[in-house]
Motif scaffolding. Structure first.
Motif, mmCIF file in Angstrom:
data_model
loop_
_atom_site.group_PDB
_atom_site.id
_atom_site.type_symbol
_atom_site.label_atom_id
_atom_site.label_comp_id
_atom_site.label_asym_id
_atom_site.label_seq_id
_atom_site.Cartn_x
_atom_site.Cartn_y
_atom_site.Cartn_z
ATOM 1 N N VAL A 176 0.848 -1.191 0.000
ATOM 2 C CA VAL A 176 0.000 0.000 0.000
ATOM 3 C C VAL A 176 0.888 1.247 0.000
ATOM 4 C CG1 VAL A 176 -1.834 1.245 1.205
ATOM 5 C CG2 VAL A 176 -1.769 -1.260 1.280
ATOM 6 N N PRO A 177 0.676 2.164 -0.952
ATOM 7 C CA PRO A 177 1.560 3.341 -1.041
ATOM 8 C C PRO A 177 1.246 4.408 0.006
ATOM 9 C CG PRO A 177 -0.154 3.464 -2.715
ATOM 10 C CD PRO A 177 -0.323 2.138 -2.028
ATOM 11 N N ASN A 178 2.246 5.250 0.270
ATOM 12 C CA ASN A 178 2.117 6.455 1.105
ATOM 13 C C ASN A 178 1.734 6.178 2.556
ATOM 14 O OD1 ASN A 178 2.611 8.009 -1.259
ATOM 15 N ND2 ASN A 178 0.438 7.895 -1.781
ATOM 16 N N ILE A 179 2.109 5.026 3.090
ATOM 17 C CA ILE A 179 1.857 4.749 4.503
ATOM 18 C C ILE A 179 2.920 5.473 5.336
ATOM 19 C CG2 ILE A 179 1.694 2.968 6.278
ATOM 20 C CD1 ILE A 179 -0.589 2.941 4.266
ATOM 21 N N PRO A 180 2.532 6.309 6.296
ATOM 22 C CA PRO A 180 3.522 7.053 7.091
ATOM 23 C C PRO A 180 4.309 6.126 8.016
ATOM 24 C CG PRO A 180 1.324 7.381 7.989
ATOM 25 C CD PRO A 180 1.147 6.632 6.707
ATOM 26 N N SER A 181 5.549 6.503 8.260
ATOM 27 C CA SER A 181 6.374 5.730 9.181
ATOM 28 C C SER A 181 5.942 6.035 10.612
ATOM 29 C CB SER A 181 7.853 6.091 8.991
ATOM 30 O OG SER A 181 8.041 7.480 9.198
ATOM 31 N N GLU A 182 6.455 5.292 11.564
ATOM 32 C CA GLU A 182 6.076 5.485 12.962
ATOM 33 C C GLU A 182 6.751 6.734 13.525
ATOM 34 O OE1 GLU A 182 6.533 2.112 15.462
ATOM 35 O OE2 GLU A 182 5.448 0.762 14.130
ATOM 36 N N ASP A 183 6.090 7.869 13.350
ATOM 37 C CA ASP A 183 6.622 9.118 13.885
ATOM 38 C C ASP A 183 6.399 9.157 15.399
ATOM 39 O OD1 ASP A 183 7.347 10.042 11.358
ATOM 40 O OD2 ASP A 183 5.305 10.748 10.972
ATOM 41 N N LYS A 184 7.179 9.983 16.053
ATOM 42 C CA LYS A 184 7.057 10.141 17.500
ATOM 43 C C LYS A 184 5.753 10.875 17.813
ATOM 44 C CE LYS A 184 8.434 10.147 21.817
ATOM 45 N NZ LYS A 184 8.454 8.904 22.599
ATOM 46 N N ILE A 185 4.888 10.210 18.567
ATOM 47 C CA ILE A 185 3.613 10.800 18.953
ATOM 48 C C ILE A 185 3.738 11.330 20.385
ATOM 49 C CG2 ILE A 185 1.141 10.392 19.281
ATOM 50 C CD1 ILE A 185 2.023 10.112 16.400
#
Length: 274
Positions: A176-185
């Protein structure tokens, strides 16, 4: 309830004659396409783009396109032989698993299983065994020439069969394209989101959900019917001969159409019009 399939369920040496009934129905409102000018329903024809002519079912063959415009043609006899080999009218339970081990993405369509004549006791036995064990059966079945993977479970007092996709039919999530990486929440953001989820958490009750669009569309249709805002398809005109010349032409055409063919074909000079 309409029977869509008849056969049997087998697990071990137990064989249960059953009937299959569709458990769900599509409630979509089907809209027809009309010709704007005369409000007649539009027909769709099978037309060959190369020959530029309409093609009948008897002139159509089935084929598999393995690359662009390259086909392997399969005749009806070959397909029928494959169908006979695989369609043995049995649901064979291969193994038993826990329902929560199967991700919902695999589920496809639901069917009620009803015991056929003589199968009531064995049906009740399988139902009780599944209830007591808390497990479901994984099975294979062939419906309309397509082999399907399926599960058999208890639904109320009924055995329910649900067809599920084979693993190679489910696309990979990492494609699946354009899935965001695990950014710091931020902790505050996460806590607020969790609080919102908690506030909106309810016990699932399917009866409180409705198809608002379908309801609104049906209301609109009823209003238009009540207000007589309806259209009627234009009947195809049948030409009636208006004078003797037209009548004679129609009679002559009918005679020509029913005339028996002669043994020898010979060109005859065209008759002059009277």
């Amino acid at each position: 309830m309409h029977t869509v399939w008849k056969g049997s369920i087998s697990f071990g040496l137990v064989n249960i004659p059953v009937k299959l009934h569709t458990a769900t129905e599509n409630k979509d409102i089907k809209l027809r396409q009309l010709h704007k000018e005369c409000n007649s329903p539009i027909n769709y024809k099978k037309v060959c783009p190369v020959c530029d002519k309409e093609v009948g079912n008897e002139d159509i063959v089935k084929a598999y396109e393995y690359s662009k415009n390259k086909f392997v043609v399969l005749d009806d006899e070959e397909l029928e032989n494959l169908k006979k080999e695989s369609e043995d009218k049995a649901v064979e339970i291969i193994e038993f698993v826990q329902l929560d081990e199967i991700d919902p993405i695999y589920f496809e369509r639901s069917y009620f299983l009803a015991p056929d004549s003589g199968g009531g006791k064995a049906y009740a036995l399988l139902r009780s065994a599944l209830k007591e064990s808390g497990k479901i059966g994984v099975a294979k079945i062939t419906i309309r020439s397509k082999e399907q993977l399926a599960i058999v479970r208890v639904y109320g007092d009924t055995l329910l069969m649900e067809t599920i996709h084979f693993p190679d039919e489910v696309r990979k999530a990492d494609e699946v394209p354009n899935i965001p990486s695990e950014d710091k929440i931020a902790d505050k953001e996460l806590d607020t989101a969790l609080m919102l989820i908690e506030q909106l958490t309810e016990k699932f009750d399917p009866e409180k959900y409705n198809d608002d669009y379908r309801t609104a569309l049906l209301e609109l249709i009823e209003k238009k019917k009540s207000g007589e805002v309806v259209v009627t398809a234009t009947e195809k005109e049948t030409k009636v001969p208006s004078d003797m010349t037209d009548l004679m032409a129609a009679l002559q055409a009918s005679l020509d159409k029913t005339k028996k063919p002669t043994v020898r074909k010979r060109k005859t000079p065209a008759k002059k019009k009277a």
